[in-house]
Design a protein around this motif. Structure first.
Motif, mmCIF file in Angstrom:
data_model
loop_
_atom_site.group_PDB
_atom_site.id
_atom_site.type_symbol
_atom_site.label_atom_id
_atom_site.label_comp_id
_atom_site.label_asym_id
_atom_site.label_seq_id
_atom_site.Cartn_x
_atom_site.Cartn_y
_atom_site.Cartn_z
ATOM 1 N N GLU A 276 0.806 -1.221 0.000
ATOM 2 C CA GLU A 276 0.000 0.000 0.000
ATOM 3 C C GLU A 276 0.838 1.269 0.000
ATOM 4 N N TRP B 74 -7.650 3.333 -4.207
ATOM 5 C CA TRP B 74 -6.251 3.458 -3.776
ATOM 6 C C TRP B 74 -5.375 3.879 -4.948
ATOM 7 N N PHE C 269 -1.900 -7.259 1.159
ATOM 8 C CA PHE C 269 -2.498 -6.052 0.602
ATOM 9 C C PHE C 269 -3.192 -6.349 -0.727
ATOM 10 N N PRO D 141 -4.869 -4.281 -3.826
ATOM 11 C CA PRO D 141 -5.073 -2.955 -4.415
ATOM 12 C C PRO D 141 -6.526 -2.736 -4.817
#
Length: 216
Positions: free
Chosen positions: A29, A110, A104, A106
């Motif tokens: 991130e 984001w 994480f 995506p």
């Protein structure tokens, strides 16, 4: 930096190629933040240290395609698996950190947020103007990449007054120690000690382990 060498300029560009790759950006991130820090470095050199850093400017011009690819990057969830290799995690980091990095996922929100916040306007403005001029200069004078002295002289006589955005305020970032930088500095310093004491060794080199490489 008042004058970065050609080698340092190439190293910076290699780092940019790594940081701007889809594989790296989508791995964690916070990875786009690293890319912005590097873009800030280029912006500072362009706005405040243009004179004397012609190697950096020329290297930027020769790698304009990398910046174009970054600006044209689109969110493609079906082709963005989460690779483990390029997340910023030192080899001996805790399993908890590694787990957070690799878990994480995506999202388009984001992606749009960091893409819209990229500090790339200064570099883009420079390249849109300067790169075609450099190409035309080299083509009209039969100059190859091996004859960089002529290109350096051309850049010295090229002005960017009125072409770049208003210079941004210089951002001062204070060093904040953490376990990652401590690991890096410790490995680097002991590495220097080891390399510079080969002629008169201070220890048995067979028993020295400076770092470990984990192959996933």
């Amino acid at each position: 930096a008042k004058s970065l060498s050609l080698v340092a300029s190439i190293k910076l560009m290699s780092m940019f190629e790594q940081f701007s790759s889809r594989r790296f950006l989508f791995a964690a991130e916070d990875n786009p933040g690293c890319l912005n820090f590097l873009l800030d470095t280029f912006n500072n050199l362009i706005q405040y240290q243009y004179e004397g850093n012609y190697h950096v400017i020329y290297t930027l011009c020769r790698n304009k395609a990398l910046f174009d690819n970054l600006m044209n990057m689109e969110f493609q969830p079906e082709s963005d698996p989460q690779p483990k290799a390029n997340s910023i995690t030192p080899e001996n980091s805790s399993e908890q950190v590694a787990s957070r990095m690799t878990s994480f996922i995506p999202t388009e929100d984001w992606f749009n947020k960091w893409k819209s916040d990229l500090h790339i306007n200064t570099v883009a403005r420079l390249l849109d103007y300067l790169q075609p001029h450099v190409e035309n200069f080299c083509a009209s004078n039969g100059i190859t990449s091996a004859n960089e002295k002529s290109v350096m002289n051309f850049l010295k006589n090229t002005t960017l007054v009125g072409l770049l955005p208003v210079p941004h305020a210089i951002v001062i970032r204070k060093y904040e120690p953490n376990k990652f930088t401590t690991l890096w500095f410790t490995t680097y310093i002991w590495g220097v000690f080891f390399i510079r004491n080969k002629k008169y060794p201070l220890w048995e080199r067979e028993k020295i382990k400076l770092f470990a490489i984990n192959v996933s």
